[in-house]
Every structure is written in C-alpha cells, then in structure tokens.
Motif scaffolding. Structure first.
Motif, PDB file in Angstrom:
ATOM      1  N   TYR A  28      -6.122   9.227   2.307  1.00 27.95           N
ATOM      2  CA  TYR A  28      -6.912   9.006   3.517  1.00 27.95           C
ATOM      3  C   TYR A  28      -7.694   7.697   3.420  1.00 27.95           C
ATOM      4  O   TYR A  28      -7.821   6.959   4.406  1.00 27.95           O
ATOM      5  N   HIS A  29      -8.226   7.446   2.244  1.00 31.36           N
ATOM      6  CA  HIS A  29      -8.983   6.209   2.076  1.00 31.36           C
ATOM      7  C   HIS A  29      -8.071   4.988   2.187  1.00 31.36           C
ATOM      8  O   HIS A  29      -8.470   3.952   2.748  1.00 31.36           O
ATOM      9  N   ALA A  30      -6.858   5.093   1.678  1.00 30.81           N
ATOM     10  CA  ALA A  30      -5.905   3.991   1.816  1.00 30.81           C
ATOM     11  C   ALA A  30      -5.623   3.708   3.291  1.00 30.81           C
ATOM     12  O   ALA A  30      -5.555   2.541   3.712  1.00 30.81           O
ATOM     13  N   TRP A  31      -5.454   4.759   4.077  1.00 30.89           N
ATOM     14  CA  TRP A  31      -5.206   4.589   5.506  1.00 30.89           C
ATOM     15  C   TRP A  31      -6.436   3.991   6.206  1.00 30.89           C
ATOM     16  O   TRP A  31      -6.311   3.151   7.100  1.00 30.89           O
ATOM     17  N   PHE A  32      -7.606   4.404   5.781  1.00 31.59           N
ATOM     18  CA  PHE A  32      -8.842   3.856   6.348  1.00 31.59           C
ATOM     19  C   PHE A  32      -8.957   2.361   6.052  1.00 31.59           C
ATOM     20  O   PHE A  32      -9.229   1.554   6.958  1.00 31.59           O
ATOM     21  N   MET A  33      -8.753   1.960   4.773  1.00 36.53           N
ATOM     22  CA  MET A  33      -8.878   0.551   4.406  1.00 36.53           C
ATOM     23  C   MET A  33      -7.782  -0.279   5.070  1.00 36.53           C
ATOM     24  O   MET A  33      -8.015  -1.431   5.464  1.00 36.53           O
ATOM     25  N   TRP A  34      -6.596   0.290   5.188  1.00 36.54           N
ATOM     26  CA  TRP A  34      -5.517  -0.447   5.859  1.00 36.54           C
ATOM     27  C   TRP A  34      -5.878  -0.700   7.323  1.00 36.54           C
ATOM     28  O   TRP A  34      -5.716  -1.800   7.838  1.00 36.54           O
ATOM     29  N   THR A  35      -6.394   0.316   7.990  1.00 34.87           N
ATOM     30  CA  THR A  35      -6.691   0.204   9.420  1.00 34.87           C
ATOM     31  C   THR A  35      -7.846  -0.739   9.700  1.00 34.87           C
ATOM     32  O   THR A  35      -7.772  -1.574  10.611  1.00 34.87           O
ATOM     33  N   PHE A  36      -8.917  -0.626   8.910  1.00 37.27           N
ATOM     34  CA  PHE A  36     -10.146  -1.334   9.245  1.00 37.27           C
ATOM     35  C   PHE A  36     -10.331  -2.660   8.500  1.00 37.27           C
ATOM     36  O   PHE A  36     -11.202  -3.437   8.868  1.00 37.27           O
ATOM     37  N   ARG A  37      -9.509  -2.913   7.464  1.00 40.46           N
ATOM     38  CA  ARG A  37      -9.690  -4.174   6.738  1.00 40.46           C
ATOM     39  C   ARG A  37      -8.405  -4.973   6.579  1.00 40.46           C
ATOM     40  O   ARG A  37      -8.377  -6.172   6.828  1.00 40.46           O
ATOM     41  N   GLU A  38      -7.329  -4.323   6.151  1.00 50.13           N
ATOM     42  CA  GLU A  38      -6.133  -5.067   5.773  1.00 50.13           C
ATOM     43  C   GLU A  38      -5.261  -5.467   6.960  1.00 50.13           C
ATOM     44  O   GLU A  38      -4.687  -6.546   6.972  1.00 50.13           O
ATOM     45  N   PHE A  87       0.869  -1.177   0.000  1.00 48.31           N
ATOM     46  CA  PHE A  87       0.000   0.000   0.000  1.00 48.31           C
ATOM     47  C   PHE A  87       0.906   1.228   0.000  1.00 48.31           C
ATOM     48  O   PHE A  87       1.329   1.694   1.065  1.00 48.31           O
ATOM     49  N   PRO A  88       1.237   1.749  -1.184  1.00 52.01           N
ATOM     50  CA  PRO A  88       2.268   2.804  -1.249  1.00 52.01           C
ATOM     51  C   PRO A  88       1.870   4.094  -0.550  1.00 52.01           C
ATOM     52  O   PRO A  88       2.738   4.839  -0.102  1.00 52.01           O
ATOM     53  N   GLN A  89       0.568   4.386  -0.462  1.00 54.93           N
ATOM     54  CA  GLN A  89       0.161   5.630   0.192  1.00 54.93           C
ATOM     55  C   GLN A  89       0.500   5.650   1.673  1.00 54.93           C
ATOM     56  O   GLN A  89       0.697   6.725   2.255  1.00 54.93           O
ATOM     57  N   VAL A  90       0.545   4.470   2.293  1.00 56.08           N
ATOM     58  CA  VAL A  90       0.812   4.406   3.734  1.00 56.08           C
ATOM     59  C   VAL A  90       2.092   3.635   4.045  1.00 56.08           C
ATOM     60  O   VAL A  90       2.386   3.358   5.202  1.00 56.08           O
ATOM     61  N   ALA A  91       2.844   3.269   3.009  1.00 51.88           N
ATOM     62  CA  ALA A  91       4.149   2.612   3.179  1.00 51.88           C
ATOM     63  C   ALA A  91       4.059   1.377   4.060  1.00 51.88           C
ATOM     64  O   ALA A  91       4.845   1.192   4.989  1.00 51.88           O
ATOM     65  N   ARG A  92       3.088   0.518   3.790  1.00 51.74           N
ATOM     66  CA  ARG A  92       2.904  -0.712   4.530  1.00 51.74           C
ATOM     67  C   ARG A  92       2.777  -1.870   3.553  1.00 51.74           C
ATOM     68  O   ARG A  92       2.336  -1.692   2.410  1.00 51.74           O
ATOM     69  N   VAL A  93       3.152  -3.073   4.005  1.00 53.32           N
ATOM     70  CA  VAL A  93       3.073  -4.269   3.185  1.00 53.32           C
ATOM     71  C   VAL A  93       2.358  -5.354   3.978  1.00 53.32           C
ATOM     72  O   VAL A  93       2.698  -5.614   5.145  1.00 53.32           O
ATOM     73  N   LYS A  94       1.387  -5.968   3.346  1.00 48.46           N
ATOM     74  CA  LYS A  94       0.674  -7.112   3.923  1.00 48.46           C
ATOM     75  C   LYS A  94       1.243  -8.381   3.284  1.00 48.46           C
ATOM     76  O   LYS A  94       1.350  -8.457   2.054  1.00 48.46           O
ATOM     77  N   ILE A  95       1.607  -9.360   4.096  1.00 46.26           N
ATOM     78  CA  ILE A  95       2.306 -10.555   3.613  1.00 46.26           C
ATOM     79  C   ILE A  95       1.488 -11.792   3.943  1.00 46.26           C
ATOM     80  O   ILE A  95       1.005 -11.952   5.068  1.00 46.26           O
ATOM     81  N   SER A  96       1.355 -12.652   2.965  1.00 44.10           N
ATOM     82  CA  SER A  96       0.652 -13.929   3.134  1.00 44.10           C
ATOM     83  C   SER A  96       1.630 -15.056   2.827  1.00 44.10           C
ATOM     84  O   SER A  96       2.179 -15.127   1.725  1.00 44.10           O
ATOM     85  N   ARG A  97       1.852 -15.944   3.800  1.00 45.52           N
ATOM     86  CA  ARG A  97       2.735 -17.101   3.610  1.00 45.52           C
ATOM     87  C   ARG A  97       1.883 -18.363   3.678  1.00 45.52           C
ATOM     88  O   ARG A  97       1.092 -18.549   4.610  1.00 45.52           O
ATOM     89  N   LEU A  98       2.044 -19.227   2.675  1.00 40.17           N
ATOM     90  CA  LEU A  98       1.231 -20.435   2.574  1.00 40.17           C
ATOM     91  C   LEU A  98       2.125 -21.671   2.580  1.00 40.17           C
ATOM     92  O   LEU A  98       3.117 -21.724   1.850  1.00 40.17           O
TER      93      LEU A  98
END
Length: 850
Positions: free
Chosen positions: A308-318, A253-264
């Motif tokens: 702002y929406h990126a930060w909202f989706m990151w906080t409440f969903r991702e 998520f480049p707007q908030v400089a965060r990465v979500k990682i999924s390991r399977l």
C-alpha cells in the motif's frame, strides 16, 4: 601541456619506527571517538588502533612504511559510502580526505590532475571554475572521494559510458614496499600498465591512490525527460529504451509493477526554473523523508503495509502529472477486497504459464559465464554515433582520445520545441531499431526528420513526460534519502529482460503470500554501463546492466534485509552470472570470481607483487580475494564489523534511565570494557576462549545484546566471566584495538591468569550497601603479569584527564556509558565466575568507542 611529475619520494631507510611515529604524531589519533570508523549507512564500524589523517603524500608514505615495519594492516578510507566492511580493520586506518587539492586543470587538453582524497562534490566547482570542464558521467551521488570512486568501479548510467575509472589517464600510488615508494602508472608500456589496470578497480588492495589524472569534457547541460510505463511493456522494450538517449536510468517498483524512466541528453537549452520552495519542501522533505520514514517504520511490524505504501509513494511522488485520486483509491480497494482484477498489483494468474511460475524452486549454484550467450560484436562496445547536436558548432564537437574506450555520444534533443529543427538520428549500435525520441514520429527511418510537438512513439505511456534542464552534475546527482542497506549486481547487458522477468515472477509470488513476508522496499534501480578495461570491473568483459535492491533504515533503525538480498543476489548470480558491485556486501569466494573475471588471477599476481607482506589485506581482502576464510564461515566473518544496533539502542535506553530515573550514583558499564592507553597494543595477543589449545584467535566474538538484571546489590555494575583462556607469553598482534582494565601483577594473579575473557551476566554482590547493576555482554581485558613492561602508559592521560601510574587499576568505558565523563573516577568491579574465581576493582579513567 604535459602532466605534472609524480610526487617526490625521499628515502625512508634512515628513519626508525620511533621517527616515523614522531613524524606522524600531528596527524594521528590514538584514542577517543575518532578511532571509530563508520560507513555512511552506519551498518559497519570498526575501532582502529590508530587513525592517520595525512595532509601530504609524504605523510601517507610514513603511515604505509610504519604499517609495513610493524606488521600492521592499513586501509585507506574515503567518505565511507561503501555499504560493506571493505575499509574495516582493527589496525590502522588512513583517512585520505585531507589530500584534497586539485593540482592542475588544463581546459585545452580537457584533463585535470587531482589528489585522491578530494570529494567529487568539491571537485566539480573547481573544474568548472578553472577549466570549464565536467566529468562525463556520474553516479547518483558525489559524496565519494575520487580515489574511492575509482577503486570500487563507481559508475553512472548509459550504454556508451563506462565506469568513472575509464577516464583516468594515470594514477600516483604509494606502494607497501620498503621505503613506501610513489609510482606513476598508466596505459603506457613503460609505466606498469598491469598495475594500472589492476588499480582502476583495486579495492585498496594494490596500493594507496594519492593522485589521479583524468579526462573530462567541456561543461554541459542535460535535459531530463521522465515518464512511466507498466512493467510488462517496459520489459518488451528495455533495449530500445536503454539505447534511446545518452544516459538512461530506470526505477522499478515491483509492488505495483510500474517503471519510472529518466532519459538524459546533452543540450544547449536554457536552464528550466525549479519548483517553488514550498513544493520542493513538501515533495522532497515531508513526503520523501518524513512520511516515507514513518510508513517504513510501521512496516517493520506490519509488513503488509508495504504494498500500500508503494502505491501511495508511486501515486503522490513518483508518477509525473496530476494525482489520479480515483485510480489510487480503486487500487487500494482492489487489494483490500482481494479482487482478481483491477489496481496496479501484479498477480500470479497474469504470469506466463510456461512453467516459470515456480520461481520458488530456483536452484542456487554458480554458472560458468562461458555458458551464457556472448554479446554480439555490434552491441554497444563499438559505438557508431554522430556525437553532436545538429545545432552545435563544429568547435564544440567532442574529440575522441586515443585511450578512451567509450567516447561520449550526443543524440538529438528530445523535448518539444516551438520550431522545427532538422535532426540526424543515429542508428542503434546494438540493434537494427531506430533510436526512439519523444519528439519524432516513426516515419522517416534512418533519415533526417523534423522535430515537432509529436507524441511519444510508445502508445503505452501512462503519463505525459516531464522535462527539466540544468547543469549535468545537478541532473546526474539526486538525494538518496536516509541510510539504507543496498545490494547491486551487474548482469550481462543482453540478459536484462530475462533477469527482470525472473525477479518479477519471484516477487509476484512473494506479494501473494499473506502478510508480505518478503518485506521488500522499493524501488529496484536499473542502470547500464559500457565495457571498460579494469581487470576487476563488473563490465570488464562487456556491457552490463546494474540491478540494485534497497532496504531503507527509517530513523536509522535496522530492518530485515538478509533473506531478500540473498534471494535477489542468488537469482542474478546463479542464473545470469551476476557480479556484485565491489562496494556492496556479498559472500562470493575467489573460486566464484575466477569464473566471473578472466583476469582475476592476474590481479592477484599484481597484488602479491606490490604487497608481499599483505599490509593492505584486511578481513575483506582475505575473505573475498585471498580465500583465507572457509566458505562455510564467509557469512559469519563478513559480519564481524556489523554495527550492533540492538546493543546501541539498549545502551542508550539504560543510560537515559540512570541519568533521569535512577536515584543511585552507580555508573552503568557497557558490554565491552576497553583498556587504558597502551603504548604498544600490538605486543598483546588475543586468545580464543573456545580454542582447545588456547591459540591466538584473530577474530573477536560478536557482541551480544545487553540486558539488565533488576534489584541487584553490588558496589558497581559487575562483569561476570563465563569463560577464561590461558595466558600466552608470545608477543603477537592484538586482533583489535579495544583494550580494558590494567591490573598489576600481584592483583592479576589473585583475580585471574587470563590474558582476555568473555563476559556474561551473574548475580550481584554486596559492598558498602550501595546498589548497582549486572549486565550480560562481553568484555575484553588484559592482565599484564610478565607483560607489564609492555603496557607502560608513557605519561599519557586518559579521556578523564588524569595521568595514572603503570600499576594503577584502571579501565575505559564504552562511549555510551562513559557519558561525557560523568563516570570518571568511579569504581567498577570485574568478576570471574569459573575456575578459581576472583574479582578486581578498577577505576574509570578513559573512554573507548566500543
């Protein structure tokens, strides 16, 4: 058990063109909405002269042979999930979804044989039921056809897993040669291995894939571990993370400089219960679709909302774990107040001060892949893993087929457990680093360690990881949301960190600009794939990292994306020799591909050998593979089949107005006036109004937005022709399947001598005191003159249901204006405004989807 033999191919020499048409009639669509092909994202469409929906390989052969004899292009269509014009054509489309049988499943040899048109989502339960088998790797969705997934090098994610086509053992292909032969190709020297390696990523250009033999593995469950990291920490450890599990996929998520990682990882653990129905609905429907769509719709007009929406989706969903309300509001305030510190926002001041900050000045020019660092021999391509869990029995170990380049790898399980289990940790194939897991402390390097409730080895994790276990296909696949524009590029594996940093610096500068003019959506998907053998596979030369950008289309509305994608793709191509995913839209030429693909000319040689008449070469193939479009025209030609949302939305608005608010009975006419049913539309030639010589122009002009003129007095909506071309008597193929008003020779000579023309607006005329409307747009219509004998209707009725004589003055209306037949029988006046002028009144008799 040996595979089933290829389909029989009886000679077709004794069949005439009429015989082929008769045999295809039960599976042929010649008019109506079903002639229109639209991709899933509704970003491209084309109106075909005919659509064939075969139910057997023999019918596929009839269609291919008919196309070859009549000099028509034919393109195979699957589920339409390619966000490009790779299928689009104005000639014939071959819808393969009727070829959906699984012919054989052998659980002992772990192989299956299926027809090419079966959807992957329908294939999975059959493999499970008949052989307890599953595909080893999958992409984000299973809505593609099997042949379509192979032909575009569809891939999942995992440093030891190649694209899906790697697991194919043979292909049954119908070739566009005399008699439409069916051939079986494979890696065997006596089964045309060159054609096999070309067809593994053949783009529908080397034959119609009607059957596929593939390897699978025993059905398995996957355990997914999800955690998040800051972007700067992720880029320091990207390789370590990529090689830490069988399948690793990440979302940046480049707007908030965060990465979500999924390991399977494969596991024998019990399936974990899913969330409650209410929780799932709130997260996956209300938040991920409704709220997300509303916010993105607002951002079409206020792009500054996107961060702002990126930060909202990151906080409440991702972001896993509980919502951090204090951190969320602190982040919002930091950006609103312009604070130089605080919040998740990447800042220019935090970038490396080594001169790389001036990303805006990046040059865009092709880079020879030979100048890039070579992948080390130990990098991923030669896995040295123990591919079983320590708690698996020896009977469940995966065998390694001789023809599989990258066998599956199963590292130890990773989630916390109640009792200690001894696990033999493998060594990374691409580095000397130990493969980290979420349940081991880094204390016993390259030795057996105990698996207990210990913290992650990376102290920089922002959250406690979450875990779930389910069948592999349910973990691999997820809901991709609503329609979208997408672009994906494959870069050399070793360039992943550098490429991410380059994109980050560019995006950080864009984020600092007032109003956020880049308007980038999120996330950027990061996936990995091992080397494979398909000549045109993006990972054919070595392992790669796929970076995918996305621009959602909320409520199916268009959003800006070209500038964003051009810079995204340009950076990856020019600096890292990024190869576009073949299913995506791009502007690369054959010269570009020769630098990227060592076997590109070998592919073209095979293509020319199997299709010398270019039966399978539509505009996409001619543009990107054959080089028949000048570089400066690439972008324009690539947009021929783009869906014109402005026209469609305006047409709907006008239709609603006339249906509910207008008191007159005059019909509304669309921007394109197609023709009545033509027995042989290929007998007509499209003439370019802009060509000084009046030569045949194979590409129609783009449709212009439609506008209304108020308070006009006409008998019916009027088309005014701004330009007219001269009549051509040469019998050549029509550039597209649209057609228009049929006029007899006498009337045509009074109105115009043109074969076709382009419409624009004009003022209205008075007739019978009724009110009408004039529209700006384009219309194509044909005057039969000496071609009258080529425009017989053969007793066919139009969509209005009435049969008309061959000299009747009739037309077909665009679907939106046809309005379900409400305008049938009404009169439309077509007027030419240049040259000798003149007009003709025609009756609405048919519907055309364009």
């Amino acid at each position: 058990m040996p595979p089933l033999p290829p389909p029989s191919a009886a000679p077709l020499d004794d069949l005439s063109i009429h015989d082929l048409e008769r045999l295809l009639d039960p599976v042929t669509t010649k008019h109506g909405n079903q002639l229109t092909f639209r991709n899933w994202a509704t970003t491209f469409r084309s109106d075909a002269a005919a659509v064939f929906r075969p139910r057997s390989v023999q019918q596929v052969r009839y269609a291919v042979e008919l196309s070859r004899r009549t000099n028509r292009t034919i393109r195979a269509a699957g589920a339409g999930h390619s966000p490009s014009d790779i299928v689009c054509t104005g000639d014939y489309i071959l819808d393969l979804k009727g070829l959906d049988n699984v012919l054989d499943v052998d659980g002992d040899s772990r192989t299956f044989h299926a027809e090419g048109g079966i959807l992957l989502r329908n294939l999975h339960p059959i493999l499970l039921e008949r052989g307890s088998l599953a595909l080893s790797s999958l992409g984000s969705i299973s809505d593609q056809t099997l042949a379509g997934a192979l032909s575009t090098s569809t891939h999942g994610s995992g440093v030891t897993f190649s694209s899906i086509s790697t697991y194919a053992t043979f292909l049954d292909i119908v070739l566009p040669q005399p008699g439409a032969p069916v051939v079986r190709v494979s890696r065997s020297e006596d089964q045309d291995p060159d054609l096999f390696h070309a067809a593994l990523c053949g783009l529908g250009a080397v034959g119609i894939v009607v059957g596929v033999g593939m390897r699978a593995e025993p059905v398995f469950k996957l355990e997914e571990e999800i955690f998040t990291m800051r972007f700067d920490e992720f880029t320091k450890r990207w390789q370590e993370i990529a090689e830490s599990a069988e399948h690793v996929r990440c979302w940046w998520f480049p707007q908030v400089a965060r990465v979500k990682i999924s390991r399977l990882n494969r596991t024998n653990k019990a399936v974990t219960p899913g969330p409650s129905a209410l929780s799932s609905y709130l997260q996956n429907v209300v938040l991920a679709k409704h709220i997300h769509a509303v916010a993105l719709s607002a951002a079409r007009y206020l792009p500054a909302l996107l961060p702002y929406h990126a930060w909202f989706m990151w906080t409440f969903r991702e972001q896993p774990g509980p919502v951090r309300w204090r951190e969320f509001f602190a982040g919002i305030w930091a950006r609103v107040s312009g604070s130089k510190t605080g919040g998740p926002w990447p800042r220019i001041e935090e970038l490396d001060q080594d001169g790389k900050g001036a990303v805006a000045e990046l040059p865009f020019h092709p880079v020879d892949p030979a100048t890039l660092p070579e992948v080390r021999p130990s990098d991923v391509s030669s896995p040295s893993f123990d591919r079983t869990d320590s708690n698996e029995s020896s009977s469940s170990k995966l065998t390694t087929p001789d023809d599989m380049l990258t066998p599956p790898y199963t590292p130890p399980t990773q989630s916390p457990v109640n009792e200690a289990v001894v696990v033999d940790r493998p060594v990374s194939p691409a580095s000397d680093l130990e493969l980290p897991t979420s349940i081991v402390e880094e204390v016993e390097a390259k030795t057996a360690v105990k698996q207990e409730r210990t913290p992650m080895p990376w102290p920089i994790l922002e959250d406690k990881p979450t875990y779930r276990v389910d069948l592999g296909v349910k973990i691999f696949n997820y809901d991709c949301g609503f329609p979208q524009y997408t672009y994906e590029s494959c870069i050399p594996y070793e360039s992943t960190g550098a490429a991410l940093n380059e994109l980050h610096q560019w995006h950080t500068h864009e984020l600092a600009k007032p109003g956020y003019p880049l308007r980038a959506h999120f996330p950027v998907e990061i996936r990995y794939a091992a080397k494979d053998e398909a000549w045109l596979s993006p990972t054919g030369s070595g392992p790669g990292c796929y970076l995918g950008a996305i621009q959602y289309r909320p409520f199916n509305l268009p959003v800006p994306y070209r500038e964003h994608f051009a810079r995204f793709s340009g950076t990856l191509f020019s600096l890292f020799s990024g190869k576009p995913h073949w299913a995506k839209t791009h502007t690369l030429t054959p010269d570009d591909f020769r630098k990227l693909y060592p076997r590109f000319d070998d592919f073209l040689a095979v293509r020319e050998r199997v299709d010398p008449k270019r039966v399978l070469a539509n505009e996409y193939v001619k543009r990107h593979l054959l080089g028949e479009v000048p570089t400066e025209q690439m972008e324009h030609q690539g947009r021929r089949w783009k869906e014109r949302f402005g026209v469609a939305l305006t047409a709907i608005a006008i239709l609603v107005y006339y249906l509910f608010f207008d008191s007159s009975s005059s019909p509304t006419v669309s921007t394109a006036v197609p023709s009545a049913q033509l027995a042989n539309p290929s007998s007509l030639s499209r003439v370019s109004p802009s060509s000084p010589s009046g030569g045949v122009e194979p590409v129609p002009a783009p449709i212009s937005p439609m506008t209304t003129q108020s308070s006009l007095e006409t008998a019916a909506p009027t088309f005014a022709h701004s330009d007219v071309s001269s009549l051509t008597s040469e019998s050549t193929k029509s550039a597209d399947s649209t057609s228009a008003a049929k006029v007899d020779q006498k009337t045509a000579s009074k109105a115009s001598t043109a074969t076709s023309s382009t419409a624009s607006s004009r003022s209205g005329q008075e007739k019978s005191g009724t009110s009408g409307q004039t529209y700006k747009g384009e219309a194509t219509f044909y005057f039969p003159t000496e071609l009258t004998n080529m425009m017989q209707q053969n007793g066919n009725a139009g969509a209005c249901g009435d049969k008309n004589s061959d000299d009747a003055l009739i037309c077909a209306l665009q679907t939106e204006i046809y309005a379900g037949g409400k305008n049938c029988g009404k009169e439309v006046q077509i007027t030419r405004t240049i040259g000798e002028g003149g007009s003709v009144a025609v009756t609405v008799a048919d519907e055309c989807p364009r």
